[in-house]
Structure formats: structure tokens, C-alpha cells
Design a protein around this motif. Sequence first.
Motif, short mmCIF file in Angstrom:
data_model
loop_
_atom_site.label_atom_id
_atom_site.label_comp_id
_atom_site.label_asym_id
_atom_site.label_seq_id
_atom_site.Cartn_x
_atom_site.Cartn_y
_atom_site.Cartn_z
N MET A 27 0.76 -1.17 -0.10
CA MET A 27 0.02 0.10 0.08
C MET A 27 0.86 1.27 -0.06
O MET A 27 1.78 1.34 0.88
CB MET A 27 -1.04 -0.12 1.10
N SER A 28 0.63 2.20 -1.00
CA SER A 28 1.36 3.19 -0.70
C SER A 28 1.22 4.16 0.17
O SER A 28 0.20 4.38 1.02
CB SER A 28 1.02 4.33 -2.13
N ASN A 29 2.46 4.84 0.57
CA ASN A 29 2.44 5.99 1.56
C ASN A 29 2.11 7.22 1.36
O ASN A 29 2.29 8.12 1.99
CB ASN A 29 3.70 5.83 2.58
N ARG A 30 1.81 7.46 -0.12
CA ARG A 30 1.31 8.64 -0.63
C ARG A 30 -0.09 8.76 -0.96
O ARG A 30 -0.69 7.71 -1.16
CB ARG A 30 2.21 8.99 -1.94
N PHE A 31 -0.81 9.92 -0.91
CA PHE A 31 -1.99 10.18 -1.46
C PHE A 31 -2.19 11.47 -2.10
O PHE A 31 -1.71 12.37 -1.76
CB PHE A 31 -2.99 10.07 -0.21
N ARG A 32 -3.16 11.49 -3.10
CA ARG A 32 -3.25 12.79 -3.95
C ARG A 32 -4.31 13.23 -3.45
O ARG A 32 -5.75 12.84 -3.83
CB ARG A 32 -3.46 12.32 -5.43
N LEU A 33 -4.20 14.24 -2.47
CA LEU A 33 -5.56 15.00 -2.06
C LEU A 33 -6.08 15.60 -2.97
O LEU A 33 -5.71 16.69 -3.71
CB LEU A 33 -5.04 15.76 -0.69
N GLY A 34 -7.41 15.62 -3.20
CA GLY A 34 -8.26 16.23 -3.94
C GLY A 34 -7.92 15.91 -5.41
O GLY A 34 -8.48 16.63 -6.22
N GLY A 35 -7.29 14.85 -5.71
CA GLY A 35 -6.70 14.45 -6.90
C GLY A 35 -5.54 15.25 -7.53
O GLY A 35 -4.85 14.77 -8.59
N ASP A 36 -4.76 16.23 -6.76
CA ASP A 36 -3.88 16.90 -7.35
C ASP A 36 -2.73 17.18 -6.30
O ASP A 36 -1.78 17.99 -6.68
CB ASP A 36 -4.35 18.04 -8.06
N LEU A 37 -2.99 16.97 -5.08
CA LEU A 37 -2.09 17.46 -4.12
C LEU A 37 -1.37 16.18 -3.42
O LEU A 37 -1.90 15.39 -2.72
CB LEU A 37 -2.62 18.27 -3.09
N ASP A 38 -0.18 15.88 -3.80
CA ASP A 38 0.49 14.73 -3.37
C ASP A 38 1.02 14.60 -1.94
O ASP A 38 1.76 15.77 -1.84
CB ASP A 38 1.60 14.21 -4.24
N VAL A 39 0.46 14.25 -0.99
CA VAL A 39 1.14 14.08 0.27
C VAL A 39 1.41 12.67 0.99
O VAL A 39 0.94 11.73 0.72
CB VAL A 39 -0.26 14.57 1.22
N ASN A 40 2.13 12.90 1.96
CA ASN A 40 2.35 11.87 2.90
C ASN A 40 1.15 11.51 3.56
O ASN A 40 0.78 12.39 4.21
CB ASN A 40 3.67 11.94 3.79
N ARG A 41 0.99 10.22 3.61
CA ARG A 41 -0.28 9.84 4.48
C ARG A 41 -0.31 9.73 6.11
O ARG A 41 -1.36 9.93 6.61
CB ARG A 41 -0.65 8.35 4.03
#
Length: 280
Positions: A1-15
Motif C-alpha cells: 500500500m502506498s504511503n502517498r495520497f493525492r488529496l483532491g486528486g492533485d495534492l500529493d501528500v505523505n499519508r
Amino acid sequence: MSNRFRLGGDLDVNRLGFGAMRLPSKDGMGGPARDPEVGRAVLRRAVELGVDHIDTADFYVSHGGAVRANNLIREALYPYPSNLVIATKVGPVIRPDGLHHGTPADMRGFVEANLDGLGVDRLDLVYLRIGAMAPPHGESLAERFEALAALREEGLIRHLGLSNVDTGHLAEARAIAPVAAVQNHAGQRDEADFLAACQESGIAFVPFFPVGGGRELDDERLAKVAARHRATVPQIGLAWLLASSPMALAIPGTGSLSHLEDNMAAAAITLTDDDLADLS
């Protein structure tokens, strides 16, 4: 499972992010003021450790408003790193006689206060917070959310979120404007339903109080897995949250450098199938 997430589809953040509520005061919102330099040091260290998602609010203040989370963030980190995402919440009004909630007409002032405090022209993510510690079932949020959606159209807000809501509120808001994230109390009764709804729609699920809200966690299941990993119970709690869904983000908050280090170390813990079975 990735430790990153694209918040709102465009803001790449550490989970694994950071919550700023405990920075201004020792006992949560409105408590005795904490040394501001400690708060600034915690923020700088958080970014050094890889935090690129900070959760705050203009109403995160010490008793009398002497120390404010937004001011600490600006003082410690401005000019902000290009990858830093700052989320904030609007809705509550803290007065001497207790907690009140703003009207749709108040939303612009709330947003402008956060813009001023953080020193930015646009807010990355703004949650509409409703109710107290439990979702106010049956209460409409439409007019308040419409007011925030209008400010988003003006360019003052990039993404919108909801806090302390039920699935009915989520549906009501999504009929007005896109919802990028939901922030509810960790362990809320319908948490599984929310996770499923968020996962289906690409919405981040960002529970607050992910490690007990300052209370000791004594669950035997957590302790068993913690001993196996030579970790602390709160660290396993954070690792478990992150393992629960690729849409789950954690924002543990602290005003202590040592606690910050402990929290961030949870990102390195990989729970096995046996661990997850023990925790389920």
C-alpha cells in the motif's frame, strides 16, 4: 500500500501528516499557553521528518488567544516549502460561554482569518466543521457549504472538506461541490461505512484523535502487536489506521519533539497479515 495520497486528486501528500491543535496550549484548545518556540521547533522538525500535510484551524488558540496555531505555522515555516499542504477548518466559534457555530454569512470572515493568519492567498483545503464531538444527525449543512463553495469559485480555496459529519451530510455536500476529504472522530460508529464511501469516490478519510486524543491506549490487541514490533501502542495504532485503507490519512498532533519523533516512526512499521488478524 502506498504511503502517498493525492488529496483532491492533485495534492500529493505523505499519508502520515501532522495536526496542529496541541501546539498553542498544553491542554488542547483554550488551555494554558505553551512556549511558542517549542511549537515552532516541533513544526520545523515535522517538515524535516517528511511531513507535507499540516492540519490546523484559526480557532486553535491558547487561553486568551496569546498563542495561535496559524501564527506558529507561518512564523516557523514561511516561506512555505512548495510541497507543503495546509488544511484548515471553519465553522466553530469559541466564546467564553462555550462553543458556537457560524452562519453562512460568517464563512467569508472565517476563511479570511485563516488566509491572514497563515499568510497565503489561497487555502489548500478547508473543512466545514459542524456539531460538537458527534455528528449532528439530521442537521442540514447545505447553506454553509454553499457559502464555502462560492469562496472556492472565487479562488480563495482550492479544495473543500467536511468534518464531524455522517453519510447523509456527505451526500448533501457532494450535491453542491466536490468533497476532497472527510475528517471525523477516530472510531466513530459508522467509520467502516465512511471508509467504504471514501474509497469508492476517491475521498481522503482523515480521522482526528487517531492515537486516543491524549488518552492512554491500553487495548490488549494493540499491546500484543506493539511487543512483536518493539514499538509503542500509539505507533501501532497509527500503523493500523494507515493499513486500514489507501484513503486513510493520519494527522497525529503533539506539542512535544519526542512525541513527534515517535509518531513519525510509525510510518516505517509494516503490519503483517498476522498482525492485522490480531487487530481485527
